[in-house]
Design a protein around this motif. Structure first.
Motif, PDB file in Angstrom:
ATOM      1  N   ILE A  76       0.841  -1.200   0.000  1.00 13.14           N
ATOM      2  CA  ILE A  76       0.000   0.000   0.000  1.00 13.14           C
ATOM      3  C   ILE A  76       0.875   1.248   0.000  1.00 13.14           C
ATOM      4  N   GLU A  77       1.945   1.222   0.781  1.00 17.31           N
ATOM      5  CA  GLU A  77       2.847   2.380   0.821  1.00 17.31           C
ATOM      6  C   GLU A  77       3.526   2.603  -0.524  1.00 17.31           C
ATOM      7  N   ARG A  78       3.840   1.506  -1.226  1.00 17.45           N
ATOM      8  CA  ARG A  78       4.473   1.637  -2.537  1.00 17.45           C
ATOM      9  C   ARG A  78       3.469   2.136  -3.572  1.00 17.45           C
ATOM     10  N   GLY A  79       2.211   1.685  -3.471  1.00 18.58           N
ATOM     11  CA  GLY A  79       1.165   2.102  -4.393  1.00 18.58           C
ATOM     12  C   GLY A  79       1.344   1.484  -5.768  1.00 18.58           C
ATOM     13  N   GLY A  80       0.390   1.768  -6.647  1.00 19.81           N
ATOM     14  CA  GLY A  80       0.463   1.265  -8.014  1.00 19.81           C
ATOM     15  C   GLY A  80       0.151  -0.218  -8.108  1.00 19.81           C
ATOM     16  N   ALA A  81       0.444  -0.798  -9.259  1.00 16.44           N
ATOM     17  CA  ALA A  81       0.198  -2.219  -9.486  1.00 16.44           C
ATOM     18  C   ALA A  81       1.028  -3.041  -8.504  1.00 16.44           C
ATOM     19  N   THR A  82       0.425  -4.077  -7.967  1.00 18.47           N
ATOM     20  CA  THR A  82       1.065  -4.897  -6.946  1.00 18.47           C
ATOM     21  C   THR A  82       1.617  -6.170  -7.577  1.00 18.47           C
ATOM     22  N   TYR A  83       2.929  -6.317  -7.522  1.00 14.47           N
ATOM     23  CA  TYR A  83       3.584  -7.541  -7.985  1.00 14.47           C
ATOM     24  C   TYR A  83       4.353  -8.139  -6.815  1.00 14.47           C
ATOM     25  N   THR A  84       4.103  -9.405  -6.547  1.00 20.76           N
ATOM     26  CA  THR A  84       4.727 -10.085  -5.414  1.00 20.76           C
ATOM     27  C   THR A  84       6.241  -9.990  -5.469  1.00 20.76           C
ATOM     28  N   VAL A  85       6.814 -10.147  -6.649  1.00 21.98           N
ATOM     29  CA  VAL A  85       8.276 -10.152  -6.748  1.00 21.98           C
ATOM     30  C   VAL A  85       8.867  -8.817  -6.279  1.00 21.98           C
ATOM     31  N   ASP A  86       8.201  -7.707  -6.585  1.00 21.53           N
ATOM     32  CA  ASP A  86       8.695  -6.392  -6.141  1.00 21.53           C
ATOM     33  C   ASP A  86       8.674  -6.299  -4.618  1.00 21.53           C
ATOM     34  N   THR A  87       7.619  -6.833  -4.020  1.00 26.48           N
ATOM     35  CA  THR A  87       7.509  -6.833  -2.562  1.00 26.48           C
ATOM     36  C   THR A  87       8.632  -7.650  -1.945  1.00 26.48           C
ATOM     37  N   LEU A  88       8.867  -8.836  -2.469  1.00 27.14           N
ATOM     38  CA  LEU A  88       9.896  -9.709  -1.901  1.00 27.14           C
ATOM     39  C   LEU A  88      11.285  -9.100  -2.048  1.00 27.14           C
ATOM     40  N   ARG A  89      11.551  -8.446  -3.152  1.00 30.41           N
ATOM     41  CA  ARG A  89      12.858  -7.798  -3.346  1.00 30.41           C
ATOM     42  C   ARG A  89      13.092  -6.691  -2.319  1.00 30.41           C
ATOM     43  N   ALA A  90      12.005  -6.074  -1.837  1.00 30.96           N
ATOM     44  CA  ALA A  90      12.121  -4.933  -0.919  1.00 30.96           C
ATOM     45  C   ALA A  90      12.164  -5.340   0.554  1.00 30.96           C
ATOM     46  N   LEU A  91      11.906  -6.607   0.859  1.00 35.36           N
ATOM     47  CA  LEU A  91      11.890  -7.037   2.260  1.00 35.36           C
ATOM     48  C   LEU A  91      13.301  -7.144   2.818  1.00 35.36           C
ATOM     49  N   PRO A  92      13.459  -6.949   4.128  1.00 34.68           N
ATOM     50  CA  PRO A  92      14.783  -7.104   4.743  1.00 34.68           C
ATOM     51  C   PRO A  92      15.316  -8.519   4.539  1.00 34.68           C
ATOM     52  N   GLY A  93      16.620  -8.632   4.351  1.00 38.19           N
ATOM     53  CA  GLY A  93      17.225  -9.927   4.057  1.00 38.19           C
ATOM     54  C   GLY A  93      17.574 -10.765   5.266  1.00 38.19           C
ATOM     55  N   GLN A  94      17.317 -10.269   6.475  1.00 36.99           N
ATOM     56  CA  GLN A  94      17.737 -10.989   7.678  1.00 36.99           C
ATOM     57  C   GLN A  94      16.662 -11.926   8.201  1.00 36.99           C
ATOM     58  N   ALA A  95      15.859 -12.493   7.333  1.00 36.56           N
ATOM     59  CA  ALA A  95      14.824 -13.441   7.753  1.00 36.56           C
ATOM     60  C   ALA A  95      14.641 -14.484   6.659  1.00 36.56           C
ATOM     61  N   ARG A  96      14.057 -15.614   7.051  1.00 40.38           N
ATOM     62  CA  ARG A  96      13.656 -16.636   6.080  1.00 40.38           C
ATOM     63  C   ARG A  96      12.150 -16.519   5.916  1.00 40.38           C
ATOM     64  N   TYR A  97      11.718 -16.434   4.658  1.00 41.96           N
ATOM     65  CA  TYR A  97      10.313 -16.154   4.376  1.00 41.96           C
ATOM     66  C   TYR A  97       9.616 -17.368   3.765  1.00 41.96           C
ATOM     67  N   SER A  98       8.357 -17.543   4.171  1.00 38.36           N
ATOM     68  CA  SER A  98       7.459 -18.513   3.547  1.00 38.36           C
ATOM     69  C   SER A  98       6.288 -17.737   2.970  1.00 38.36           C
ATOM     70  N   TRP A  99       5.983 -17.999   1.693  1.00 35.52           N
ATOM     71  CA  TRP A  99       4.840 -17.343   1.050  1.00 35.52           C
ATOM     72  C   TRP A  99       3.646 -18.284   1.166  1.00 35.52           C
ATOM     73  N   LEU A 100       2.576 -17.827   1.809  1.00 34.90           N
ATOM     74  CA  LEU A 100       1.394 -18.635   2.048  1.00 34.90           C
ATOM     75  C   LEU A 100       0.375 -18.359   0.949  1.00 34.90           C
ATOM     76  N   LEU A 101      -0.101 -19.407   0.324  1.00 35.74           N
ATOM     77  CA  LEU A 101      -1.077 -19.217  -0.743  1.00 35.74           C
ATOM     78  C   LEU A 101      -2.069 -20.356  -0.754  1.00 35.74           C
ATOM     79  N   GLY A 102      -3.206 -20.093  -1.382  1.00 36.20           N
ATOM     80  CA  GLY A 102      -4.239 -21.108  -1.517  1.00 36.20           C
ATOM     81  C   GLY A 102      -4.050 -21.894  -2.802  1.00 36.20           C
ATOM     82  N   ALA A 103      -4.706 -23.048  -2.875  1.00 30.35           N
ATOM     83  CA  ALA A 103      -4.593 -23.897  -4.063  1.00 30.35           C
ATOM     84  C   ALA A 103      -5.059 -23.166  -5.314  1.00 30.35           C
ATOM     85  N   ASP A 104      -6.020 -22.242  -5.163  1.00 28.56           N
ATOM     86  CA  ASP A 104      -6.490 -21.475  -6.323  1.00 28.56           C
ATOM     87  C   ASP A 104      -5.372 -20.581  -6.865  1.00 28.56           C
ATOM     88  N   GLN A 105      -4.582 -19.982  -5.969  1.00 25.08           N
ATOM     89  CA  GLN A 105      -3.460 -19.143  -6.412  1.00 25.08           C
ATOM     90  C   GLN A 105      -2.328 -20.000  -6.983  1.00 25.08           C
TER      91      GLN A 105
END
Length: 195
Positions: A76-105
Protein backbone atom coordinates in the motif's frame (compact mmCIF):
# COMPACT_ATOMS: atom_id res chain seq x y z
CA UNK A 1 17.32 -16.27 11.72
CA UNK A 2 13.71 -15.18 12.12
CA UNK A 3 11.12 -17.21 10.19
CA UNK A 4 8.32 -15.09 8.76
CA UNK A 5 5.21 -16.15 6.87
CA UNK A 6 3.79 -13.76 4.30
CA UNK A 7 0.08 -13.80 3.46
CA UNK A 8 -0.78 -11.41 0.67
CA UNK A 9 -4.27 -10.51 -0.41
CA UNK A 10 -6.78 -7.80 -1.08
CA UNK A 11 -8.39 -8.32 2.36
CA UNK A 12 -11.49 -6.66 0.94
CA UNK A 13 -12.66 -7.42 3.62
CA UNK A 14 -10.45 -9.55 5.87
CA UNK A 15 -12.45 -12.58 7.07
CA UNK A 16 -12.13 -15.49 9.47
CA UNK A 17 -10.60 -17.85 6.87
CA UNK A 18 -7.67 -15.43 6.38
CA UNK A 19 -7.00 -15.48 10.12
CA UNK A 20 -7.43 -19.26 10.39
CA UNK A 21 -4.91 -19.78 7.58
CA UNK A 22 -2.39 -17.40 9.14
CA UNK A 23 -2.72 -19.06 12.55
CA UNK A 24 -2.49 -22.58 11.06
CA UNK A 25 0.59 -21.69 8.99
CA UNK A 26 2.34 -20.14 11.99
CA UNK A 27 1.84 -23.33 13.99
CA UNK A 28 2.56 -25.84 11.19
CA UNK A 29 5.68 -24.13 9.84
CA UNK A 30 7.08 -23.03 13.20
CA UNK A 31 7.01 -19.38 12.15
CA UNK A 32 7.96 -16.55 14.48
CA UNK A 33 5.43 -14.27 12.81
CA UNK A 34 2.94 -14.10 9.97
CA UNK A 35 2.71 -10.76 8.20
CA UNK A 36 -0.49 -9.89 6.34
CA UNK A 37 0.34 -7.88 3.21
CA UNK A 38 -2.65 -5.98 1.84
CA UNK A 39 -2.32 -5.30 -1.87
CA UNK A 40 -2.40 -1.79 -3.25
CA UNK A 41 -3.73 -2.61 -6.71
CA UNK A 42 -3.68 -6.33 -7.54
CA UNK A 43 -3.13 -6.64 -11.29
CA UNK A 44 -5.08 -9.90 -11.75
CA UNK A 45 -8.43 -8.75 -10.34
CA UNK A 46 -11.05 -6.02 -10.49
CA UNK A 47 -10.53 -2.75 -8.59
CA UNK A 48 -10.92 -3.05 -4.84
CA UNK A 49 -14.14 -1.96 -3.15
CA UNK A 50 -12.70 -0.54 0.10
CA UNK A 51 -9.98 2.08 0.34
CA UNK A 52 -6.49 1.18 1.59
CA UNK A 53 -7.17 3.06 4.85
CA UNK A 54 -10.35 1.05 5.51
CA UNK A 55 -8.64 -2.25 4.68
CA UNK A 56 -5.72 -1.45 7.01
CA UNK A 57 -8.13 -0.46 9.79
CA UNK A 58 -10.10 -3.71 9.38
CA UNK A 59 -6.87 -5.74 9.45
CA UNK A 60 -5.77 -3.99 12.66
CA UNK A 61 -9.07 -4.91 14.31
CA UNK A 62 -8.99 -8.47 12.96
CA UNK A 63 -5.55 -9.43 14.29
CA UNK A 64 -6.22 -8.27 17.86
CA UNK A 65 -5.81 -11.32 20.06
CA UNK A 66 -3.93 -13.30 17.40
CA UNK A 67 -0.39 -13.72 18.73
CA UNK A 68 2.28 -13.55 16.08
CA UNK A 69 0.15 -11.86 13.40
CA UNK A 70 1.09 -8.41 12.14
CA UNK A 71 0.39 -6.12 9.19
CA UNK A 72 3.05 -5.18 6.66
CA UNK A 73 1.74 -2.22 4.61
CA UNK A 74 4.67 -2.27 2.14
CA UNK A 75 2.48 -2.72 -0.95
CA UNK A 76 0.00 0.00 0.00
CA UNK A 77 2.85 2.38 0.82
CA UNK A 78 4.47 1.64 -2.54
CA UNK A 79 1.16 2.10 -4.39
CA UNK A 80 0.46 1.27 -8.01
CA UNK A 81 0.20 -2.22 -9.49
CA UNK A 82 1.06 -4.90 -6.95
CA UNK A 83 3.58 -7.54 -7.99
CA UNK A 84 4.73 -10.09 -5.41
CA UNK A 85 8.28 -10.15 -6.75
CA UNK A 86 8.70 -6.39 -6.14
CA UNK A 87 7.51 -6.83 -2.56
CA UNK A 88 9.90 -9.71 -1.90
CA UNK A 89 12.86 -7.80 -3.35
CA UNK A 90 12.12 -4.93 -0.92
CA UNK A 91 11.89 -7.04 2.26
CA UNK A 92 14.78 -7.10 4.74
CA UNK A 93 17.22 -9.93 4.06
CA UNK A 94 17.74 -10.99 7.68
CA UNK A 95 14.82 -13.44 7.75
CA UNK A 96 13.66 -16.64 6.08
CA UNK A 97 10.31 -16.15 4.38
CA UNK A 98 7.46 -18.51 3.55
CA UNK A 99 4.84 -17.34 1.05
CA UNK A 100 1.39 -18.64 2.05
CA UNK A 101 -1.08 -19.22 -0.74
CA UNK A 102 -4.24 -21.11 -1.52
CA UNK A 103 -4.59 -23.90 -4.06
CA UNK A 104 -6.49 -21.47 -6.32
CA UNK A 105 -3.46 -19.14 -6.41
CA UNK A 106 -1.08 -22.06 -6.89
CA UNK A 107 -2.95 -23.06 -10.04
CA UNK A 108 -1.94 -19.79 -11.76
CA UNK A 109 1.37 -19.22 -9.95
CA UNK A 110 3.37 -19.57 -13.18
CA UNK A 111 1.53 -16.53 -14.60
CA UNK A 112 2.96 -14.31 -11.84
CA UNK A 113 5.68 -11.87 -12.85
CA UNK A 114 9.15 -13.47 -12.37
CA UNK A 115 7.66 -16.51 -10.64
CA UNK A 116 10.98 -18.37 -10.70
CA UNK A 117 12.60 -15.57 -8.70
CA UNK A 118 9.69 -15.64 -6.23
CA UNK A 119 10.22 -19.38 -5.71
CA UNK A 120 13.91 -18.66 -5.08
CA UNK A 121 13.26 -15.92 -2.52
CA UNK A 122 10.65 -17.77 -0.45
CA UNK A 123 9.48 -21.21 0.51
CA UNK A 124 6.03 -21.80 -0.99
CA UNK A 125 3.41 -23.14 1.43
CA UNK A 126 0.00 -23.96 0.03
CA UNK A 127 -3.38 -24.56 1.67
CA UNK A 128 -6.39 -26.32 0.18
CA UNK A 129 -9.26 -24.08 -0.96
CA UNK A 130 -12.83 -25.39 -1.33
CA UNK A 131 -13.51 -26.45 -4.90
CA UNK A 132 -9.85 -26.28 -5.96
CA UNK A 133 -7.78 -29.47 -5.97
CA UNK A 134 -4.23 -29.15 -4.71
CA UNK A 135 -2.28 -29.61 -7.91
CA UNK A 136 1.18 -28.21 -8.58
CA UNK A 137 1.46 -26.73 -12.10
CA UNK A 138 3.81 -28.99 -14.14
CA UNK A 139 6.12 -26.07 -14.95
CA UNK A 140 6.54 -25.23 -11.25
CA UNK A 141 6.97 -28.90 -10.27
CA UNK A 142 9.73 -29.32 -12.84
CA UNK A 143 11.44 -26.09 -11.77
CA UNK A 144 11.34 -27.05 -8.08
CA UNK A 145 12.75 -30.50 -8.90
CA UNK A 146 15.67 -28.92 -10.79
CA UNK A 147 16.37 -26.46 -7.97
CA UNK A 148 16.02 -28.98 -5.17
CA UNK A 149 13.12 -26.95 -3.82
CA UNK A 150 9.81 -28.13 -2.48
CA UNK A 151 6.27 -27.06 -1.97
CA UNK A 152 5.02 -27.26 1.62
CA UNK A 153 1.43 -28.36 2.07
CA UNK A 154 -0.28 -26.70 5.02
CA UNK A 155 -2.49 -28.89 7.19
CA UNK A 156 -5.54 -26.67 7.04
CA UNK A 157 -9.22 -27.52 7.03
CA UNK A 158 -10.59 -25.42 4.18
CA UNK A 159 -13.30 -22.91 5.02
CA UNK A 160 -15.80 -22.08 2.29
CA UNK A 161 -15.57 -18.33 2.80
CA UNK A 162 -14.71 -15.71 0.21
CA UNK A 163 -14.51 -11.93 0.34
CA UNK A 164 -16.54 -11.66 -2.89
CA UNK A 165 -19.41 -13.66 -1.31
CA UNK A 166 -19.21 -11.47 1.81
CA UNK A 167 -19.38 -8.30 -0.32
CA UNK A 168 -22.45 -9.68 -2.15
CA UNK A 169 -24.15 -10.54 1.15
CA UNK A 170 -23.45 -7.07 2.56
CA UNK A 171 -24.73 -5.38 -0.60
CA UNK A 172 -28.00 -7.35 -0.29
CA UNK A 173 -28.31 -6.72 3.43
CA UNK A 174 -27.84 -10.42 4.27
CA UNK A 175 -26.18 -11.85 7.36
CA UNK A 176 -22.41 -12.37 7.47
CA UNK A 177 -22.49 -13.93 10.93
CA UNK A 178 -19.57 -16.31 11.46
CA UNK A 179 -17.75 -15.04 8.34
CA UNK A 180 -16.16 -11.87 9.73
CA UNK A 181 -14.45 -11.10 13.03
CA UNK A 182 -17.13 -9.24 15.05
CA UNK A 183 -14.95 -6.12 15.30
CA UNK A 184 -14.63 -6.04 11.50
CA UNK A 185 -18.39 -6.53 11.04
CA UNK A 186 -19.01 -3.56 13.37
CA UNK A 187 -16.46 -1.43 11.48
CA UNK A 188 -18.10 -2.25 8.13
CA UNK A 189 -21.56 -1.36 9.49
CA UNK A 190 -20.31 1.87 11.09
CA UNK A 191 -18.66 3.04 7.83
CA UNK A 192 -21.39 1.74 5.49
CA UNK A 193 -18.86 -0.27 3.47
CA UNK A 194 -19.89 -2.60 0.63
CA UNK A 195 -23.45 -1.22 0.49
Amino acid sequence: MKRIGLLGGSFDPVHVAHLALADAARAALGLDEVQLLPAANPWQRAPLAASPDHRLAMLSLAIEGHAGLSINPIEIERGGATYTVDTLRALPGQARYSWLLGADQLANFCTWRDWQEIATLVELAVAVRPGTPLKTPPELAAWLARQGGRLRELPFTPLDISASDIRRRLARGESTEGLLPPSVARYIAHHDLYQ
